[in-house]
Design an enzyme around this catalytic site. Structure first.
Site, PDB file in Angstrom:
ATOM      1  N   ASN A 172      87.078 -54.269   9.102  1.00 11.40           N
ATOM      2  CA  ASN A 172      85.671 -54.147   8.743  1.00 11.40           C
ATOM      3  C   ASN A 172      84.837 -54.355   9.998  1.00 11.40           C
ATOM      4  OD1 ASN A 172      83.373 -53.824   7.049  1.00 11.40           O
ATOM      5  ND2 ASN A 172      83.045 -56.016   7.157  1.00 11.40           N
ATOM      6  N   TYR A 176      75.730 -57.415  10.568  1.00 10.21           N
ATOM      7  CA  TYR A 176      75.199 -58.583   9.868  1.00 10.21           C
ATOM      8  C   TYR A 176      74.422 -59.405  10.887  1.00 10.21           C
ATOM      9  CZ  TYR A 176      79.257 -57.216   7.059  1.00 10.21           C
ATOM     10  OH  TYR A 176      80.190 -56.504   6.350  1.00 10.21           O
ATOM     11  N   ARG A 177      73.240 -59.828  10.526  1.00 13.39           N
ATOM     12  CA  ARG A 177      72.462 -60.613  11.477  1.00 13.39           C
ATOM     13  C   ARG A 177      73.169 -61.948  11.744  1.00 13.39           C
ATOM     14  NH1 ARG A 177      67.996 -61.601   6.842  1.00 13.39           N
ATOM     15  NH2 ARG A 177      68.267 -63.853   6.496  1.00 13.39           N
ATOM     16  N   TRP A 190      76.183 -62.556   6.032  1.00 11.54           N
ATOM     17  CA  TRP A 190      76.643 -61.364   5.307  1.00 11.54           C
ATOM     18  C   TRP A 190      76.338 -61.554   3.835  1.00 11.54           C
ATOM     19  CZ3 TRP A 190      81.929 -61.683   8.082  1.00 11.54           C
ATOM     20  CH2 TRP A 190      82.607 -62.859   7.753  1.00 11.54           C
ATOM     21  N   ASP A 285      62.669 -59.773   7.797  1.00 16.25           N
ATOM     22  CA  ASP A 285      63.559 -58.636   7.602  1.00 16.25           C
ATOM     23  C   ASP A 285      62.805 -57.339   7.330  1.00 16.25           C
ATOM     24  OD1 ASP A 285      62.844 -58.565   4.909  1.00 16.25           O
ATOM     25  OD2 ASP A 285      64.585 -59.705   4.248  1.00 16.25           O
TER      26      ASP A 285
END
Length: 487
Positions: A172, A176-177, A190, A285
């Site tokens: 994977n 993700y921050r 996540w 965000d």
């Protein structure tokens, strides 16, 4: 066309298209550079920027807004239509099964052709030029952004977080921050519906306390875009990157066993500590609000920093649309259309409007065949992969251009009876970042069937006939237009 080799080659490509500006004066990654990048996108200027002098980080450069134009992304990936990328995976699944030996051989060839997209292990990588470990390995080396004044700290906003799935073994690679929480610690946000969280949950169930991991910064455009794509589990993200690139991704094996793109600018090697769960945020965000999660997230522990000479840090900025992430969202919309059509053949097209912030709203056109087909499509879309996180879905007929919001508004206004055609699904899973839900991750969805109604849906009556001009009069006016002196 050979795929663009790396981030540097991509910046050269952008410069050749007059889509790159260089800033030679010193600028800071703390608020200043994010403000510059936002201002460029809000003005509609649409170009990438390379900051050649970064305050507090000598030797590093910063690239931003590199996905500033969907058409330039298409050109960089060497395709006439972005849908071609999705068709590479899903077209072999369509059509009748081959019966003759010739057809079977062709079908086998189509399946085997996917092999060219498989990742390719290599023994050399540019980022091995510099390796820092022990006390020298530090998040403080990295020119990570503080995007908004009230953010909880500096963030890696576009790191490709690499973890291997503990069940299937596939890789994977998700965006993700990561909030920098110390010299060697970063909190990985996540979301619960994402593959990273699935790897965490599966690892905990297996009794594991840590997951080998790597945070990759900077790569070729296809690989960077793949990181943000909702690739269905269990498709390997490195394989999907090869599909996007049109050629297998070269990968290099780190000491911790994780394979990463060999063309990376910076690699942060370490592990996810599943027992060290911490608060994360707030962070401004893409909804345009500060997000402060109520749950805890795992900690990435840094062991080594790898980087190329004069490394280029790539970071994105978030906030109210339209910013760079709008282009990334439209890219996902286009390449996953073939997948949606494979599962739901009635779907003609889809549009995720820029101000719908990805999973806030979707317009979908269908070829309607029977009573209730509009609601059937709505319910199917509400349960389909990452589309299931979409809060509002509007379904229209095939002749409505979903990319023209005025046509969609007309369809809603003229085809919808609210009691009959509006579907509210309560008590369902929702986007974890949605600020409107009273309970995080749990709320409701809205579906609107804006298709023309068949007699069974319209009290037994025929739907009204739409107006259309007289063809002979149209030809007359077209022929005499110049006589009228109107333009």
């Amino acid at each position: 066309m050979k795929p663009i080799a790396d981030l540097r080659s991509y910046l050269e490509f952008l410069e050749s298209k007059d889509m790159l500006r260089r800033v030679s004066v010193e600028a800071s990654p703390i608020l200043e550079i994010p403000e510059i990048l936002r201002r460029i996108m809000y003005r509609g200027s649409g170009y990438a920027v390379l900051f050649e002098k970064v305050k507090g980080h000598e030797g590093f450069r910063i690239a931003g807004n590199i996905f500033c134009s969907l058409d330039v992304v298409r050109q960089a990936l060497g395709v006439e239509r972005l849908e071609v990328i999705g068709e590479r995976l899903f077209e072999p699944l369509k059509g009748p099964p081959p019966l003759g030996i010739g057809g079977k051989l062709r079908s086998l060839g189509e399946v085997l052709s996917l092999g060219k997209y498989m990742p390719k292990a290599v023994g050399r990588a540019g980022f091995t030029a510099n390796v820092l470990e022990g006390r020298e390995a530090s998040f403080n080396l990295i020119p990570a952004f503080k995007v908004w004044p009230k953010d909880g700290g500096r963030y890696l906003t576009y790191a490709l977080v690499h973890v291997r799935d503990p069940v299937r073994g596939v890789m994977n690679m998700g965006v993700y921050r990561v909030m920098i929480a110390g010299d060697k610690e970063g909190v990985v946000h996540w979301q619960i519906h994402k593959r990273g969280m699935q790897a965490q949950q599966d690892s905990v169930e297996k009794g594991e306390r840590r997951i080998p991991a790597a945070l990759v910064i900077g790569s070729d455009p296809g690989t960077l875009l793949t990181g943000a794509m909702p690739v269905p589990y269990p498709i390997d993200k490195h394989l999907f990157a090869g599909v996007v690139r049109g050629e297998g991704l070269p990968v290099y094996r780190l000491p911790n066993g994780i394979h990463v793109p060999a063309n990376a600018e910076i690699v942060l090697e370490g592990y996810i500590d599943l027992e060290d769960l911490r608060e994360e945020g707030p962070y401004g965000d893409h909804f345009g609000y500060y997000d402060k999660p109520s749950r805890l997230f795992p900690t990435f522990r840094l062991e080594r920093v790898w980087h190329r000479e004069e490394p280029i840090y790539y970071g994105s900025v978030t906030g109210k649309p339209p910013l760079e992430d709008v282009v990334i969202g439209k890219f996902a919309e286009r390449i996953f259309l073939p997948a949606i059509q494979t599962l739901l053949p009635e779907v003609v097209d889809i549009d995720l409007p820029p101000h719908g912030v990805f999973q806030g709203m979707a317009f979908v056109s269908i070829r309607k065949r029977y009573p209730g087909h509009g609601k059937k499509a709505l319910l199917a879309l509400m349960g389909l992969g990452q589309l299931s996180l979409t809060k509002i879905i509007v379904v229209v007929d095939h002749d409505i251009n979903v990319h023209d919001v005025n046509q969609v508004i007309w369809a809603v206004s003229s085809h919808v009876d609210p009691q009959r055609d509006v579907l509210v699904v309560p008590h369902s899973h929702t986007d974890e970042l949605d600020p409107a839900t009273p309970t995080p991750m749990y709320g409701s969805k809205l579906g609107i069937d804006a298709t023309r109604k068949l007699p069974e849906e319209y009290g037994g009556k025929q739907w009204p006939e739409e107006v259309a001009p007289d063809p002979e009069t149209v030809r007359l006016v077209e022929g005499r237009w110049g006589e009228y002196g109107l333009d």
